[in-house]
Design a protein around this motif. Structure first.
Motif, short mmCIF file in Angstrom:
data_model
loop_
_atom_site.label_atom_id
_atom_site.label_comp_id
_atom_site.label_asym_id
_atom_site.label_seq_id
_atom_site.Cartn_x
_atom_site.Cartn_y
_atom_site.Cartn_z
N PRO A 51 1.14 2.62 11.11
CA PRO A 51 2.47 2.33 11.69
C PRO A 51 3.46 1.79 10.65
O PRO A 51 4.63 2.19 10.63
N GLU A 52 2.96 0.92 9.78
CA GLU A 52 3.82 0.34 8.73
C GLU A 52 4.27 1.43 7.75
O GLU A 52 5.44 1.47 7.33
N LEU A 53 3.35 2.30 7.42
CA LEU A 53 3.61 3.40 6.48
C LEU A 53 4.64 4.36 7.07
O LEU A 53 5.61 4.76 6.41
N ARG A 54 4.44 4.72 8.34
CA ARG A 54 5.37 5.66 8.98
C ARG A 54 6.74 5.03 9.16
O ARG A 54 7.77 5.70 9.01
N ALA A 55 6.78 3.74 9.48
CA ALA A 55 8.07 3.07 9.63
C ALA A 55 8.83 3.08 8.30
O ALA A 55 10.04 3.31 8.26
N ALA A 56 8.09 2.84 7.21
CA ALA A 56 8.73 2.84 5.89
C ALA A 56 9.29 4.22 5.56
O ALA A 56 10.42 4.36 5.10
N VAL A 57 8.49 5.24 5.79
CA VAL A 57 8.94 6.61 5.50
C VAL A 57 10.09 7.01 6.42
O VAL A 57 11.07 7.62 5.98
N ASP A 58 9.98 6.65 7.69
CA ASP A 58 11.02 7.06 8.64
C ASP A 58 12.33 6.32 8.43
O ASP A 58 13.37 6.73 8.96
N SER A 59 12.28 5.21 7.67
CA SER A 59 13.53 4.50 7.36
C SER A 59 14.33 5.21 6.27
O SER A 59 15.47 4.85 6.00
N LEU A 60 13.74 6.21 5.63
CA LEU A 60 14.45 6.92 4.56
C LEU A 60 15.48 7.87 5.15
O LEU A 60 15.32 8.35 6.27
N PRO A 61 16.54 8.16 4.40
CA PRO A 61 17.49 9.18 4.86
C PRO A 61 16.79 10.54 5.03
O PRO A 61 15.75 10.79 4.41
N ARG A 62 17.40 11.38 5.84
CA ARG A 62 16.80 12.62 6.31
C ARG A 62 16.12 13.47 5.24
O ARG A 62 14.96 13.88 5.39
N ARG A 63 16.83 13.74 4.15
CA ARG A 63 16.29 14.66 3.15
C ARG A 63 14.97 14.16 2.55
O ARG A 63 13.97 14.87 2.50
N MET A 64 14.97 12.89 2.13
CA MET A 64 13.75 12.35 1.51
C MET A 64 12.66 12.08 2.53
O MET A 64 11.48 12.20 2.24
N LEU A 99 13.13 12.72 -6.17
CA LEU A 99 13.91 11.72 -5.42
C LEU A 99 13.05 11.06 -4.33
O LEU A 99 13.15 9.84 -4.11
N ALA A 100 12.23 11.85 -3.65
CA ALA A 100 11.37 11.26 -2.62
C ALA A 100 10.40 10.27 -3.26
O ALA A 100 10.14 9.19 -2.70
N GLY A 101 9.87 10.60 -4.44
CA GLY A 101 9.00 9.68 -5.15
C GLY A 101 9.74 8.40 -5.53
O GLY A 101 9.23 7.29 -5.31
N ASP A 102 10.93 8.55 -6.07
CA ASP A 102 11.74 7.37 -6.43
C ASP A 102 11.96 6.48 -5.22
O ASP A 102 11.86 5.25 -5.30
N ALA A 103 12.27 7.11 -4.09
CA ALA A 103 12.56 6.34 -2.87
C ALA A 103 11.31 5.64 -2.35
O ALA A 103 11.38 4.51 -1.85
N LEU A 104 10.15 6.30 -2.48
CA LEU A 104 8.91 5.65 -2.02
C LEU A 104 8.59 4.43 -2.88
O LEU A 104 8.13 3.41 -2.37
N GLN A 105 8.83 4.54 -4.19
CA GLN A 105 8.61 3.35 -5.02
C GLN A 105 9.55 2.21 -4.57
O GLN A 105 9.13 1.06 -4.43
N ALA A 106 10.81 2.57 -4.35
CA ALA A 106 11.79 1.56 -3.95
C ALA A 106 11.39 0.92 -2.62
O ALA A 106 11.46 -0.30 -2.45
N ARG A 107 10.95 1.75 -1.66
CA ARG A 107 10.54 1.20 -0.36
C ARG A 107 9.33 0.28 -0.52
O ARG A 107 9.24 -0.76 0.12
N ALA A 108 8.38 0.70 -1.36
CA ALA A 108 7.17 -0.11 -1.56
C ALA A 108 7.53 -1.50 -2.06
O ALA A 108 7.11 -2.51 -1.48
N LEU A 109 8.32 -1.56 -3.13
CA LEU A 109 8.66 -2.86 -3.70
C LEU A 109 9.68 -3.57 -2.81
O LEU A 109 9.68 -4.80 -2.72
N GLY A 110 10.52 -2.79 -2.12
CA GLY A 110 11.50 -3.39 -1.22
C GLY A 110 10.83 -4.05 -0.02
O GLY A 110 11.25 -5.13 0.42
N MET A 111 9.80 -3.43 0.52
CA MET A 111 9.16 -4.04 1.70
C MET A 111 8.41 -5.31 1.33
O MET A 111 8.29 -6.23 2.16
N LEU A 112 7.93 -5.41 0.11
CA LEU A 112 7.34 -6.68 -0.32
C LEU A 112 8.43 -7.74 -0.53
O LEU A 112 8.22 -8.92 -0.22
N ALA A 113 9.59 -7.31 -1.02
CA ALA A 113 10.71 -8.26 -1.18
C ALA A 113 11.16 -8.80 0.18
O ALA A 113 11.61 -9.95 0.28
#
Lengths: 379, 379
Positions: free
Chosen positions: B54-67, B158-172
């Motif tokens: 659920p946490e993983l899907r929420a993180a991915v689903d928070s991304l803009p449509r394309r990524m 870009l999707a990879g870049d965004a996943l890194q950002a989400r990973a470190l962002g969710m810890l922040a």
């Protein structure tokens, strides 16, 4: 326009925004209030560069050898062969905005505390440049061969990945109470930057008639406005500003950032290659749907039709008149005037947002100088 | 071997490590202690997947449509056309290790607190997969076309870049007191992963004779061991473990991770395509300098010379014997036996590190099961 109040004398300055194209060679910028503001901004940028550089270099030098070399080359600190260089590392407007926002809202102590965060913002900016150049196959950046042309795609992508990690990692290591909120904001901004770049790539693939002006504006806000807004917001966070002031600073930066992009696009068509590092007409040669072009295409004028026809076929480098004809069509379709008016309008909105968070123009001074500088810059 | 103590009965288990290749089809794994351990590990993986999803899907689903679309495809949640799918999203070993380490050192409360961090680690893993596939031009991952082959390089980067950002962002964004240290550790790990990938790319370009076994081992530790170690360390941080225990957990994960890579490389040569998603011999066909191959080449045996000759020319897909001859040369040069011994040795070192932080085998149970599972896995 979002407000009837016009602090800081915005209206009076309006016509000078983005006028560098006309004044080129005339020397008008060297006299009057604009010139002294430009000098002030230059001094602010130099002071910011001096404050942030050690932190930036330490972050880059902490990388393993392979990525360190790519990053040091990208920043202009090394030549491709690894020998030391002192090339153009960019204007460092974003870290200067972090420090100016921290100073405006928290004074010298906040400024000193925000140096690491300013470096993190600059690392993020440069990570996106490294990746964008790979995706766009751009071969020149700051008058030099782009990193991927020198080191290959893989090393340029990896250096970008590592710079993002260092940026967010150094905020995670920062014991300042604002560091976590700044990291969260910067990470969210990265996602928006990626979305902007993705939209840009997608828009460039579509036919000119299928791209709306609104889409290009939204893309430009994500690609350029977001990080400039984030820089200002991060500075505000380090000053311990209230959430609504942090948001106002973000909005200020976004609007100023869009003004910046509008002027950058004007320069990309009519501007000075010696100063910008981008040859005049390069955007037109690449048939790029920059903001003035998108506005021109949407104008419904006869010149719009002419422009659409020119854009329908690739640029002919052998035809010296092709770029002149294209630039003239954009201008006659109102693209240039629209971009300059829009930039002035965005700057006006930026001033409104700034006045909301910092009513005293004296305190806002550094942010004002930087914002006006980047929308009238010739370097 | 770093210690004379052998807790948890490691020596007795030693010969079974990496023996899945021989036992394939024989059904031996379904009986005895190994089988029950495998079932335990499978249950742990399933529980971790259920907690983290659920946490993983929420993180991915928070991304803009394309990524979001690229990431959802990459995770196997959507087909290329955007319709829902339930494909293999990977084993999620890393988040399971985060949760197992948190549980071992801090009990159920620490486990619950670490779910977000576990998702962040999995996001980082998948960001590197997206980028590695672009760089390596790999066309298949988890039995499916890689994201860049479906969406293009730009969107995959870009999707990879965004996943890194989400990973470190969710810890922040995580208010847990360990979140900042976990983010700092994960960011440093990203840099190491990038270094590993860069070294791998560089090693693959060099002639087989110019690559030393030690270089390949160092590369494998950075590329695979680092994140598995980081996963265990992050779990320990969320349990409030002492710094030396966090480091011991990191070392445990690194050693187990290298054992995992050794076995993965054995499977890449002799393994079961139906189970691994990687056709047997694919690494040999690509003339990849995997660990068993590097060991074989360095063996100084006559078979090493034969292998070097085979590797000097590209694989001939029309020659059905080419892969068999190559695999046999690796085996006769001792590459397979070395990899299995080395994996057992690494697992032994992993057990030492684990015993240092968690002397009670009962508490260490989940981590033990996972570590032994991944080095004997056939799925």
């Amino acid at each position: 326009m979002t407000s009837a109040t016009r602090p800081y004398g915005t209206r009076e300055r309006r016509r000078s925004i983005g006028s560098q194209g006309e004044s080129r060679g005339g020397g008008e910028e060297r006299t009057g209030p604009a010139a002294s503001e430009g000098q002030e901004a230059t001094a602010i940028l130099e002071r910011a560069r001096a404050a942030v550089d050690p932190e930036l270099r330490a972050a880059v030098d902490s990388l393993p050898r392979r990525m360190r070399r790519v990053a040091r080359y990208h920043f202009g600190w090394e030549h491709a062969d690894g020998t030391p260089a002192a090339e153009n590392a960019g204007k460092a407007i974003r870290p200067a905005l972090v420090l100016a926002a921290a100073t405006a809202l928290g004074g010298p102590a906040a400024r000193a505390a925000a140096v690491r965060a300013a470096a993190a913002v600059e690392l993020v900016h440069n990570f996106t440049l490294l990746h964008d150049d790979v995706m766009d196959r751009d071969t020149t950046r700051r008058h030099r061969a782009t990193a991927w042309t020198v080191f290959g795609d893989a090393d340029a992508i990896l250096a970008g990945d590592a710079l993002q990690a260092r940026a967010l990692g150094m905020l995670a290591e920062d014991p300042h109470p604002a560091a976590a909120a700044a990291a969260a904001r910067l990470a969210a901004c990265v996602v928006e930057l990626c979305e902007g770049q993705g939209t840009d790539t997608a828009l460039e693939k579509r036919a000119p008639a299928e791209v709306t002006l609104d889409e290009v504006l939204v893309m430009a806000e994500a690609k350029t406005g977001a990080l400039i807004g984030c820089a200002c917001a991060v500075g505000a966070l380090y000053a311990g500003a209230a959430p609504e002031d942090v948001d106002a600073l973000d909005a200020f930066g976004r609007e100023a950032g869009l003004a910046f992009q509008l002027i950058d696009d004007v320069i990309g068509i009519w501007g000075d290659p010696g100063h910008t590092g981008k040859p005049a007409g390069a955007d037109l040669a690449a048939r790029k749907k920059s903001l003035p072009v998108a506005a021109a295409l949407a104008s419904g004028t006869p010149a719009a039709g002419e422009l659409a026809e020119l854009y329908a076929r690739p640029h002919v480098p052998e035809d010296p008149d092709d770029l002149d004809r294209t630039a003239l069509a954009v201008e006659r379709a109102g693209g240039r005037a629209w971009a300059q008016d829009q930039a002035a309008d965005r700057m006006s909105r930026a001033m409104d947002e700034l006045a909301r968070a910092i009513p005293d123009p004296e305190s806002a001074g550094g942010l004002l100088s930087l914002a006006e500088f980047v929308t009238r810059r010739s370097t």
